[in-house]
Design a protein around this motif. Structure first.
Motif, PDB file in Angstrom:
ATOM      1  N   THR A 136      12.493   4.602  -1.168  1.00 26.72           N
ATOM      2  CA  THR A 136      12.536   6.065  -1.102  1.00 26.72           C
ATOM      3  C   THR A 136      11.288   6.676  -1.727  1.00 26.72           C
ATOM      4  N   ARG A 137      10.887   6.139  -2.884  1.00 23.89           N
ATOM      5  CA  ARG A 137       9.684   6.663  -3.550  1.00 23.89           C
ATOM      6  C   ARG A 137       8.438   6.404  -2.706  1.00 23.89           C
ATOM      7  N   ALA A 138       8.403   5.247  -2.033  1.00 28.46           N
ATOM      8  CA  ALA A 138       7.270   4.957  -1.149  1.00 28.46           C
ATOM      9  C   ALA A 138       7.214   5.958   0.002  1.00 28.46           C
ATOM     10  N   SER A 139       8.369   6.299   0.547  1.00 27.01           N
ATOM     11  CA  SER A 139       8.407   7.273   1.643  1.00 27.01           C
ATOM     12  C   SER A 139       7.947   8.643   1.172  1.00 27.01           C
ATOM     13  N   LEU A 140       8.257   9.001  -0.071  1.00 24.92           N
ATOM     14  CA  LEU A 140       7.820  10.290  -0.602  1.00 24.92           C
ATOM     15  C   LEU A 140       6.301  10.346  -0.739  1.00 24.92           C
ATOM     16  N   VAL A 141       5.689   9.228  -1.141  1.00 23.81           N
ATOM     17  CA  VAL A 141       4.230   9.186  -1.235  1.00 23.81           C
ATOM     18  C   VAL A 141       3.600   9.312   0.145  1.00 23.81           C
ATOM     19  N   LEU A 142       4.173   8.613   1.115  1.00 22.82           N
ATOM     20  CA  LEU A 142       3.632   8.667   2.475  1.00 22.82           C
ATOM     21  C   LEU A 142       3.832  10.044   3.105  1.00 22.82           C
ATOM     22  N   ALA A 143       4.799  10.812   2.615  1.00 18.43           N
ATOM     23  CA  ALA A 143       5.079  12.129   3.189  1.00 18.43           C
ATOM     24  C   ALA A 143       3.933  13.108   2.976  1.00 18.43           C
ATOM     25  N   ASP A 144       3.003  12.786   2.057  1.00 16.31           N
ATOM     26  CA  ASP A 144       1.836  13.656   1.884  1.00 16.31           C
ATOM     27  C   ASP A 144       0.960  13.677   3.131  1.00 16.31           C
ATOM     28  N   PHE A 145       1.138  12.676   3.989  1.00 19.53           N
ATOM     29  CA  PHE A 145       0.406  12.616   5.265  1.00 19.53           C
ATOM     30  C   PHE A 145       1.436  12.616   6.391  1.00 19.53           C
ATOM     31  N   PRO A 146       1.753  13.778   6.940  1.00 22.92           N
ATOM     32  CA  PRO A 146       2.782  13.861   7.982  1.00 22.92           C
ATOM     33  C   PRO A 146       2.480  12.935   9.160  1.00 22.92           C
ATOM     34  N   GLY A 147       3.464  12.130   9.509  1.00 24.39           N
ATOM     35  CA  GLY A 147       3.316  11.195  10.621  1.00 24.39           C
ATOM     36  C   GLY A 147       2.842   9.821  10.216  1.00 24.39           C
ATOM     37  N   LEU A 148       2.460   9.626   8.937  1.00 16.74           N
ATOM     38  CA  LEU A 148       1.930   8.323   8.527  1.00 16.74           C
ATOM     39  C   LEU A 148       3.003   7.246   8.536  1.00 16.74           C
ATOM     40  N   GLU A 149       4.178   7.556   8.008  1.00 18.91           N
ATOM     41  CA  GLU A 149       5.241   6.544   7.970  1.00 18.91           C
ATOM     42  C   GLU A 149       5.646   6.129   9.378  1.00 18.91           C
ATOM     43  N   ASP A 150       5.764   7.077  10.279  1.00 13.16           N
ATOM     44  CA  ASP A 150       6.109   6.739  11.668  1.00 13.16           C
ATOM     45  C   ASP A 150       5.008   5.898  12.304  1.00 13.16           C
ATOM     46  N   ALA A 151       3.748   6.223  12.003  1.00 16.66           N
ATOM     47  CA  ALA A 151       2.641   5.446  12.570  1.00 16.66           C
ATOM     48  C   ALA A 151       2.674   4.012  12.075  1.00 16.66           C
ATOM     49  N   ILE A 152       3.029   3.802  10.809  1.00 23.34           N
ATOM     50  CA  ILE A 152       3.103   2.447  10.262  1.00 23.34           C
ATOM     51  C   ILE A 152       4.228   1.658  10.929  1.00 23.34           C
ATOM     52  N   LEU A 153       5.370   2.281  11.094  1.00 24.16           N
ATOM     53  CA  LEU A 153       6.511   1.585  11.686  1.00 24.16           C
ATOM     54  C   LEU A 153       6.366   1.404  13.193  1.00 24.16           C
ATOM     55  N   ASP A 154       5.515   2.228  13.834  1.00 22.07           N
ATOM     56  CA  ASP A 154       5.346   2.150  15.292  1.00 22.07           C
ATOM     57  C   ASP A 154       4.030   1.480  15.687  1.00 22.07           C
ATOM     58  N   ALA A 175      -4.635   4.015  -4.469  1.00 25.18           N
ATOM     59  CA  ALA A 175      -3.954   2.737  -4.673  1.00 25.18           C
ATOM     60  C   ALA A 175      -2.452   2.894  -4.494  1.00 25.18           C
ATOM     61  N   GLU A 176      -1.904   3.982  -4.993  1.00 24.69           N
ATOM     62  CA  GLU A 176      -0.480   4.249  -4.821  1.00 24.69           C
ATOM     63  C   GLU A 176      -0.134   4.451  -3.351  1.00 24.69           C
ATOM     64  N   LEU A 177      -1.045   5.081  -2.595  1.00 28.04           N
ATOM     65  CA  LEU A 177      -0.810   5.317  -1.172  1.00 28.04           C
ATOM     66  C   LEU A 177      -0.761   4.003  -0.392  1.00 28.04           C
ATOM     67  N   LEU A 178      -1.723   3.099  -0.648  1.00 25.44           N
ATOM     68  CA  LEU A 178      -1.724   1.816   0.050  1.00 25.44           C
ATOM     69  C   LEU A 178      -0.517   0.977  -0.347  1.00 25.44           C
ATOM     70  N   ALA A 179      -0.166   1.011  -1.625  1.00 26.51           N
ATOM     71  CA  ALA A 179       1.009   0.264  -2.073  1.00 26.51           C
ATOM     72  C   ALA A 179       2.275   0.786  -1.402  1.00 26.51           C
ATOM     73  N   ALA A 180       2.378   2.099  -1.274  1.00 25.95           N
ATOM     74  CA  ALA A 180       3.549   2.687  -0.617  1.00 25.95           C
ATOM     75  C   ALA A 180       3.635   2.256   0.842  1.00 25.95           C
ATOM     76  N   VAL A 183       4.821  -1.409   0.861  1.00 27.12           N
ATOM     77  CA  VAL A 183       6.232  -1.546   0.483  1.00 27.12           C
ATOM     78  C   VAL A 183       7.140  -1.039   1.594  1.00 27.12           C
ATOM     79  N   ARG A 184       6.753   0.041   2.232  1.00 32.05           N
ATOM     80  CA  ARG A 184       7.571   0.549   3.350  1.00 32.05           C
ATOM     81  C   ARG A 184       7.591  -0.445   4.500  1.00 32.05           C
ATOM     82  N   THR A 185       6.467  -1.122   4.739  1.00 32.33           N
ATOM     83  CA  THR A 185       6.422  -2.159   5.778  1.00 32.33           C
ATOM     84  C   THR A 185       7.320  -3.329   5.403  1.00 32.33           C
ATOM     85  N   LEU A 186       7.265  -3.746   4.136  1.00 35.90           N
ATOM     86  CA  LEU A 186       8.103  -4.847   3.674  1.00 35.90           C
ATOM     87  C   LEU A 186       9.581  -4.490   3.756  1.00 35.90           C
ATOM     88  N   ALA A 187       9.911  -3.240   3.472  1.00 37.11           N
ATOM     89  CA  ALA A 187      11.305  -2.800   3.566  1.00 37.11           C
ATOM     90  C   ALA A 187      11.825  -2.895   4.993  1.00 37.11           C
TER      91      ALA A 187
END
Length: 660
Positions: A136-154, A175-180, A183-187
């Motif tokens: 959840t915390r990783a998703s919150l960090v990625l939310a600073d860039f709209p569409g980034l989490e979807d791009a990683i998963l797709d 560093a926190e952004l890359l780690a997030a 971690v989201r990919t690993l999840a």
């Protein structure tokens, strides 16, 4: 007719003519041990010796009458060469007109028996489970860039500008952004690979991952590790359990299971360019891997290289802006009326440093390490050179005897070869001399020097002047209260096509270490690079650079290959290229020009003709190597006078600069 078992192997050899698969018969005693990916020893009849090899394929052959040599031994039954790694090495080598074995030599560490036995005794099979709160915390960090989490998963390809701030007192937001992202990919049950330039960046990402990633899920790999540790880390990536690989440029080849993300930090750093043959940049290897494996690809940095901007321009990579744009407070400092034009630190920057020292540390970035990196004759201003090797002289301290930068000899009793003067003058200030000067200007202030000889990773929040060379800046707890960027005009004078990009990257990375609203003073620089830093519009600068290079046919608007060797071999290769690839415009070929080792030519070509050009160049390299072997075969060397080896043709593709 009885079929026989046959192995197709790739020889571990630097000879270009051996860069293909060879068939070997599998003896009955080794049938149970030989499998795709294992290391073996095979006889090489042309050399009359045994060589190491990797088994790529195993099958049956009906033509038992065809004579085949037999495999000699199986070195290890561990399949270290996965099908995906071989496909990546083959494609990357072909793109660079090189050998797949050279790529694999970088990707697969040397075998360590004890580490291998330990791994075989306790292989990891359980998939790591990411804590729900961490995901959840990783998703919150990625939310600073709209569409980034979807791009990683797709499996998208994205480029973004990392936020220039600290996420924690001693941790960069990048560093926190890359780690997030990892971690989201690993999840999601897939592996991630994070590639960074050096150990300083690696420590930052590792610190961010330690708070979120499950135990045992992060695999670090770099050249500083011992051979057993590096081989053990490589074996962990062969497991079916997904993981996060964090390392330097060779980590891009990590044969992880079900890769979901490849992330590159600061792709403009020269440390991500492989110096060994065939010289494949980590960025290019990542692009090839994304195409082969269908994973997500993430380019991140405080600046944008013209290479990534070209990919954005053609639509291959998508740019993702941040939801909230942040930038440091950059001030373009110049000498004021009444000040000496040669003043190294203008009054505005000096005042900013003095005020900032009341609350915390101040960073001063300089161009070079040492005391006085450049000395000249005090009379005629001719560069001071070593009498033994001709290298430039430098001073280690004020009043010290000059020392040669190349051979290290002391130059006591030096005299100028032009005017005969025995006096030298300092024309450049390094980190140590700057520390000496600022120490006198700020008496009683703590001085910290950070450069190659004095590595410093972190400094506390107490007042201090930190004098650091570009790229060696330590992280200050809570950020620097002021940043002073010196020697910018000298940096921009370097003879390099990409010096503007490099300077913008050095300055941007230093500015990102500043505390919120802390002033960042760029001293004595104006023009497009300074404006890009002041307005924090690095992508626009990269776009303008690319547009300027297109009509001039400069990289990365076009690809460039260098051809080195003796003049006959270079001319032969150019002739074969013109005849075999008509798409190459003759006016795009520069040279050949004489060099110390023969001749050199540069060939510019469009990306659409890339495969044809690299195939033709690779064929010329192989033909030249075979001709050299035939010429030297059976030739007797004169007694007492060893014969100098014939220069063979050398090709390097995607050179970053046009340097003849």
């Amino acid at each position: 007719m009885t079929a026989r078992r046959v192995a197709r192997v790739l020889l571990d050899s630097p000879l270009p003519q051996l860069d293909r698969l060879f068939d070997y018969a599998i003896p009955a005693s080794l049938v149970s041990e030989v499998a795709p990916g294992v290391r073996v020893k095979v006889p090489l009849r042309s050399a009359g010796r045994m060589v190491d090899a990797f088994v790529v394929e195993v099958g049956e052959q009906d033509d038992a009458d065809r004579p085949l040599s037999e495999l000699d031994t199986v070195i290890s039954t561990v399949p270290v060469l996965t099908p995906g790694l071989y496909a990546l090495a083959r494609r990357a080598a072909d793109r660079a007109a090189g050998s797949a074995s050279d790529i694999l030599r970088l990707a697969i560490p040397k075998r360590m028996v004890r580490a291998e036995k330990a791994w075989l005794a306790n292989p990891l099979t359980a998939a790591p489970v990411v804590d729900e709160d961490a995901a959840t915390r990783a998703s919150l960090v990625l939310a600073d860039f709209p569409g980034l989490e979807d791009a990683i998963l797709d499996a998208g390809r994205v480029a973004l500008d990392a936020p220039p701030r600290l996420a924690q007192p001693s941790l960069g937001a990048w560093a926190e952004l890359l780690a997030a992202a990892a971690v989201r990919t690993l999840a999601a049950g897939r592996s991630a690979v994070i590639v960074v330039p050096d150990h300083r960046d690696q420590a930052q990402v590792a610190s961010a991952l330690a708070a979120w990633a499950p135990d045992g899920s992060v695999v670090e790999t770099d050249a500083r590790q011992s051979s057993p540790a590096r081989y053990a880390a490589f074996l962990r990536t062969l497991s079916d359990a997904p993981c996060i690989v964090l390392g330097n440029r060779s980590a891009v080849y990590a044969p992880v299971h079900d890769i979901g993300l490849v992330a590159l930090w600061d792709d403009g750093d020269p440390l991500l360019s492989e110096p060994l043959s065939p010289g494949v940049h980590a960025r290019d290897a990542a692009l090839v891997r994304q195409e082969l494996d269908g994973c997500a690809l993430l380019f991140a940095g405080h600046t944008r290289t013209s290479d990534v901007e070209r990919l954005v321009g053609v639509g291959w990579v998508r740019e993702l802006p941040a939801q909230r744009r942040t930038s440091p407070r950059v001030v373009l400092s110049a000498t004021r009326e009444g000040e000496s034009r040669g003043a190294r630190v203008p009054s505005s920057a000096f005042a900013a440093a003095r005020g900032a020292l009341e609350s915390g540390p101040v960073l001063v970035q300089v161009a070079r390490p040492g005391y006085a990196p450049v000395l000249v004759c005090a009379e005629c201003r001719h560069p001071a050179r070593c009498r033994h090797c001709g290298g430039p002289l430098h001073a280690r301290a004020a009043g010290a005897v000059p020392v040669c930068t190349w051979c290290g000899r002391s130059a006591s009793g030096w005299t100028c070869a032009d005017c005969g003067s025995d006096k030298v003058r300092m024309v450049s200030s390094g980190s140590e001399r700057t520390a000496d000067e600022l120490g006198r200007a700020f008496p009683g202030t703590r001085i910290i020097v950070a450069d190659g000889e004095h590595p410093v990773l972190h400094v506390d929040a107490k007042p201090a002047l930190v004098i650091a060379t570009r790229g060696a800046e330590p992280i200050a707890e809570g950020g620097y209260r002021a940043v002073i960027l010196l020697d910018g005009d000298r940096m921009l004078q370097a003879d390099d096509l990409r010096i503007g990009e490099s300077c913008l990257r050095w300055w941007s990375n230093a500015a990102a270490l500043a505390a919120p609203r802390a002033p960042v003073h760029l001293v004595g620089v104006a023009g497009p690079v300074a404006r890009a830093l002041a307005t924090w519009t690095q992508p626009a600068y990269a776009r303008a650079e690319l547009e300027d290079r297109i009509p001039l046919r400069m990289p990365p608007a076009v690809r460039v290959a260098s051809i080195d060797g003796d003049r006959v071999a270079v001319d032969t290769a150019l002739t074969a290229l013109r005849e075999g690839v008509p798409e190459v415009d003759p006016t795009w070929v520069l040279g050949p020009v004489p060099t110390e080792n023969g001749a050199r030519a540069l060939v510019r070509f469009d990306y659409s003709a890339g495969s044809k050009v690299t195939d033709a160049l690779r064929a010329s390299v192989i033909a030249d190597a075979l001709a050299a072997r035939r010429a030297n075969k059976g030739r007797r060397q004169p007694q007492g006078r060893p014969q100098a080896p014939r220069n063979t043709l050398r090709v390097r593709v995607d050179v970053p600069d046009l340097d003849l």
